[in-house]
Design a protein around this motif. Structure first.
Motif, PDB file in Angstrom:
ATOM      1  N   CYS A   8       0.845  -1.191   0.000  1.00 48.30           N
ATOM      2  CA  CYS A   8       0.000   0.000   0.000  1.00 48.30           C
ATOM      3  C   CYS A   8       0.882   1.242   0.000  1.00 48.30           C
ATOM      4  O   CYS A   8       1.844   1.326   0.768  1.00 48.30           O
ATOM      5  N   LEU A   9       0.567   2.183  -0.876  1.00 47.88           N
ATOM      6  CA  LEU A   9       1.300   3.440  -0.963  1.00 47.88           C
ATOM      7  C   LEU A   9       0.305   4.580  -1.129  1.00 47.88           C
ATOM      8  O   LEU A   9      -0.768   4.394  -1.716  1.00 47.88           O
ATOM      9  N   PRO A  10       0.632   5.773  -0.630  1.00 47.26           N
ATOM     10  CA  PRO A  10      -0.256   6.916  -0.864  1.00 47.26           C
ATOM     11  C   PRO A  10      -0.241   7.312  -2.333  1.00 47.26           C
ATOM     12  O   PRO A  10       0.827   7.506  -2.917  1.00 47.26           O
ATOM     13  N   GLU A  11      -1.407   7.397  -2.934  1.00 44.46           N
ATOM     14  CA  GLU A  11      -1.494   7.737  -4.352  1.00 44.46           C
ATOM     15  C   GLU A  11      -0.962   9.144  -4.598  1.00 44.46           C
ATOM     16  O   GLU A  11      -1.376  10.100  -3.950  1.00 44.46           O
ATOM     17  N   GLY A  12      -0.001   9.250  -5.499  1.00 45.85           N
ATOM     18  CA  GLY A  12       0.558  10.550  -5.840  1.00 45.85           C
ATOM     19  C   GLY A  12       1.850  10.875  -5.129  1.00 45.85           C
ATOM     20  O   GLY A  12       2.473  11.895  -5.417  1.00 45.85           O
ATOM     21  N   ALA A  14       4.487  10.477  -1.294  1.00 44.02           N
ATOM     22  CA  ALA A  14       4.456  10.572   0.165  1.00 44.02           C
ATOM     23  C   ALA A  14       3.989  11.935   0.657  1.00 44.02           C
ATOM     24  O   ALA A  14       3.525  12.065   1.794  1.00 44.02           O
ATOM     25  N   ASP A  15       4.104  12.970  -0.178  1.00 42.52           N
ATOM     26  CA  ASP A  15       3.702  14.315   0.247  1.00 42.52           C
ATOM     27  C   ASP A  15       2.186  14.488   0.309  1.00 42.52           C
ATOM     28  O   ASP A  15       1.696  15.449   0.918  1.00 42.52           O
ATOM     29  N   VAL A  16       1.457  13.581  -0.315  1.00 42.43           N
ATOM     30  CA  VAL A  16       0.010  13.772  -0.441  1.00 42.43           C
ATOM     31  C   VAL A  16      -0.690  13.751   0.913  1.00 42.43           C
ATOM     32  O   VAL A  16      -1.570  14.578   1.185  1.00 42.43           O
ATOM     33  N   LEU A  17      -0.306  12.812   1.787  1.00 37.21           N
ATOM     34  CA  LEU A  17      -0.994  12.687   3.073  1.00 37.21           C
ATOM     35  C   LEU A  17      -0.876  13.951   3.923  1.00 37.21           C
ATOM     36  O   LEU A  17      -1.902  14.495   4.368  1.00 37.21           O
ATOM     37  N   PRO A  18       0.338  14.483   4.173  1.00 35.99           N
ATOM     38  CA  PRO A  18       0.397  15.730   4.947  1.00 35.99           C
ATOM     39  C   PRO A  18      -0.285  16.900   4.249  1.00 35.99           C
ATOM     40  O   PRO A  18      -0.848  17.775   4.910  1.00 35.99           O
ATOM     41  N   GLU A  19      -0.257  16.919   2.915  1.00 35.75           N
ATOM     42  CA  GLU A  19      -0.939  17.999   2.196  1.00 35.75           C
ATOM     43  C   GLU A  19      -2.452  17.924   2.404  1.00 35.75           C
ATOM     44  O   GLU A  19      -3.120  18.952   2.574  1.00 35.75           O
ATOM     45  N   LEU A  20      -3.002  16.718   2.409  1.00 37.58           N
ATOM     46  CA  LEU A  20      -4.435  16.554   2.652  1.00 37.58           C
ATOM     47  C   LEU A  20      -4.796  16.970   4.077  1.00 37.58           C
ATOM     48  O   LEU A  20      -5.828  17.611   4.310  1.00 37.58           O
ATOM     49  N   LEU A  21      -3.950  16.593   5.035  1.00 31.82           N
ATOM     50  CA  LEU A  21      -4.205  16.978   6.420  1.00 31.82           C
ATOM     51  C   LEU A  21      -4.151  18.498   6.573  1.00 31.82           C
ATOM     52  O   LEU A  21      -5.005  19.099   7.236  1.00 31.82           O
ATOM     53  N   ALA A  22      -3.154  19.118   5.945  1.00 27.93           N
ATOM     54  CA  ALA A  22      -3.016  20.574   6.046  1.00 27.93           C
ATOM     55  C   ALA A  22      -4.183  21.285   5.378  1.00 27.93           C
ATOM     56  O   ALA A  22      -4.647  22.328   5.853  1.00 27.93           O
ATOM     57  N   ALA A  23      -4.674  20.719   4.273  1.00 28.42           N
ATOM     58  CA  ALA A  23      -5.767  21.353   3.537  1.00 28.42           C
ATOM     59  C   ALA A  23      -7.059  21.382   4.344  1.00 28.42           C
ATOM     60  O   ALA A  23      -7.936  22.214   4.091  1.00 28.42           O
ATOM     61  N   SER A  24      -7.187  20.479   5.321  1.00 28.88           N
ATOM     62  CA  SER A  24      -8.412  20.430   6.119  1.00 28.88           C
ATOM     63  C   SER A  24      -8.400  21.443   7.266  1.00 28.88           C
ATOM     64  O   SER A  24      -9.411  21.610   7.956  1.00 28.88           O
ATOM     65  N   LEU A  25      -7.275  22.130   7.463  1.00 33.33           N
ATOM     66  CA  LEU A  25      -7.147  23.097   8.556  1.00 33.33           C
ATOM     67  C   LEU A  25      -7.416  24.515   8.053  1.00 33.33           C
ATOM     68  O   LEU A  25      -7.306  24.787   6.855  1.00 33.33           O
ATOM     69  N   PRO A  26      -7.757  25.425   8.948  1.00 33.58           N
ATOM     70  CA  PRO A  26      -7.977  26.816   8.529  1.00 33.58           C
ATOM     71  C   PRO A  26      -6.731  27.407   7.879  1.00 33.58           C
ATOM     72  O   PRO A  26      -5.602  27.045   8.225  1.00 33.58           O
ATOM     73  N   ALA A 112      10.251  -3.410  -5.740  1.00 30.90           N
ATOM     74  CA  ALA A 112       8.881  -3.484  -6.243  1.00 30.90           C
ATOM     75  C   ALA A 112       8.736  -2.568  -7.451  1.00 30.90           C
ATOM     76  O   ALA A 112       9.449  -1.561  -7.578  1.00 30.90           O
ATOM     77  N   VAL A 113       7.817  -2.941  -8.322  1.00 37.07           N
ATOM     78  CA  VAL A 113       7.434  -2.064  -9.429  1.00 37.07           C
ATOM     79  C   VAL A 113       6.392  -1.102  -8.861  1.00 37.07           C
ATOM     80  O   VAL A 113       5.196  -1.390  -8.829  1.00 37.07           O
ATOM     81  N   ILE A 114       6.863   0.037  -8.381  1.00 39.72           N
ATOM     82  CA  ILE A 114       6.008   0.959  -7.643  1.00 39.72           C
ATOM     83  C   ILE A 114       4.865   1.488  -8.505  1.00 39.72           C
ATOM     84  O   ILE A 114       3.741   1.693  -8.026  1.00 39.72           O
ATOM     85  N   SER A 115       5.121   1.689  -9.787  1.00 43.38           N
ATOM     86  CA  SER A 115       4.072   2.217 -10.666  1.00 43.38           C
ATOM     87  C   SER A 115       2.956   1.206 -10.894  1.00 43.38           C
ATOM     88  O   SER A 115       1.864   1.583 -11.340  1.00 43.38           O
ATOM     89  N   ALA A 116       3.200  -0.077 -10.586  1.00 44.47           N
ATOM     90  CA  ALA A 116       2.125  -1.066 -10.668  1.00 44.47           C
ATOM     91  C   ALA A 116       1.170  -0.923  -9.493  1.00 44.47           C
ATOM     92  O   ALA A 116       0.009  -1.327  -9.572  1.00 44.47           O
ATOM     93  N   VAL A 117       1.661  -0.343  -8.403  1.00 50.47           N
ATOM     94  CA  VAL A 117       0.823  -0.072  -7.236  1.00 50.47           C
ATOM     95  C   VAL A 117       0.141   1.284  -7.380  1.00 50.47           C
ATOM     96  O   VAL A 117      -1.052   1.433  -7.118  1.00 50.47           O
TER      97      VAL A 117
END
Length: 230
Positions: A8-12, A14-26, A112-117
């Motif tokens: 399992c990998l974050p789509e897009g 590793a930066d995506v998860l903190p960016e999503l969390l930050a986007a939910s804040l004021p 691993a072939v990361i792009s396959a994930v």
């Protein structure tokens, strides 16, 4: 987790998860590129913006940076890791599986072939293959990795393009016995620390320590009493 589940990998990336969390804040809640020089239970001192007052401070960094801000905090030994990224227009037929070398016939611990994930990590018609090498930095690592990958995947790697070779000397805190799997995350009321150095030396351990720290902060803030007298 890899043995019993799926890769399992974050789509897009590793930066995506903190960016999503930050986007939910004021707006204006998160500040990046700010160098912290010291912390206390009710303030953070920065090099660029002076002192920022607060009700609680959570130091969520690697072990060495945390110890610089929190004198007396234990700094563990570390395992160095090198990650080698290749791209090819003829991806191995392993799908999204993590490939391990049980015979240790070369430098690669797993690949691993990361792009396959996560297909978004490579352009159309190309594949991204990422491989992890344990141990200190070494000369000629890319050539050795290519030879090993050719055996592991059963394909020629001669035409593979090397995208990047990243070596991290302090990648993973060592878990030498006896290892405390639950190091304290609450240092004082108002001062907390989390990271893979407070739990198991994995991403899961880092997240679990963060959950423990968040629970401690909420518990302290939810007492109904001021955390500081001044």
């Amino acid at each position: 987790a890899f043995a019993s589940g799926r890769l399992c990998l974050p789509e897009g990336g590793a930066d995506v998860l903190p960016e999503l969390l930050a986007a939910s804040l004021p707006a204006g809640t998160v500040h990046t590129g700010v160098r912290v020089t010291s912390v206390a239970t009710n303030a953070v001192t920065t090099a660029e913006h002076g002192v920022i007052r607060c009700r609680a401070v959570l130091v969520a960094t690697g072990a060495r940076s945390a110890a610089e801000l929190l004198p007396g905090l234990r700094v563990p030994d570390f395992h160095p890791v090198t990650v080698v990224h290749h791209t090819t227009d003829e991806p191995p037929a392993t799908g999204g599986h993590l490939l391990l070398d049980s015979e240790r016939g070369g430098p690669v611990a797993h690949t691993a072939v990361i792009s396959a994930v996560d297909p978004s990590r490579a352009p159309a018609g190309r594949a991204l293959v990422s491989s992890t090498v344990l141990g200190p930095d070494r000369a000629g690592v890319d050539d050795a990795v290519r030879r090993h990958l050719a055996r592991l995947y059963g394909v020629s790697t001669a035409r593979w393009e090397t995208l990047a070779v990243h070596h991290t000397a302090e990648a993973v805190p060592a878990m030498r016995p006896p290892h405390d799997l639950r190091r304290p995350v609450r240092l004082l009321a108002g001062l907390y620390v989390c990271g893979d150095h407070r739990d198991t030396s994995t991403l899961q351990g880092a997240l679990h320590s963060a959950r423990r720290a968040a629970a401690a902060i909420l518990g302290d803030l939810g007492t109904g009493r001021p955390m500081h007298t001044s």
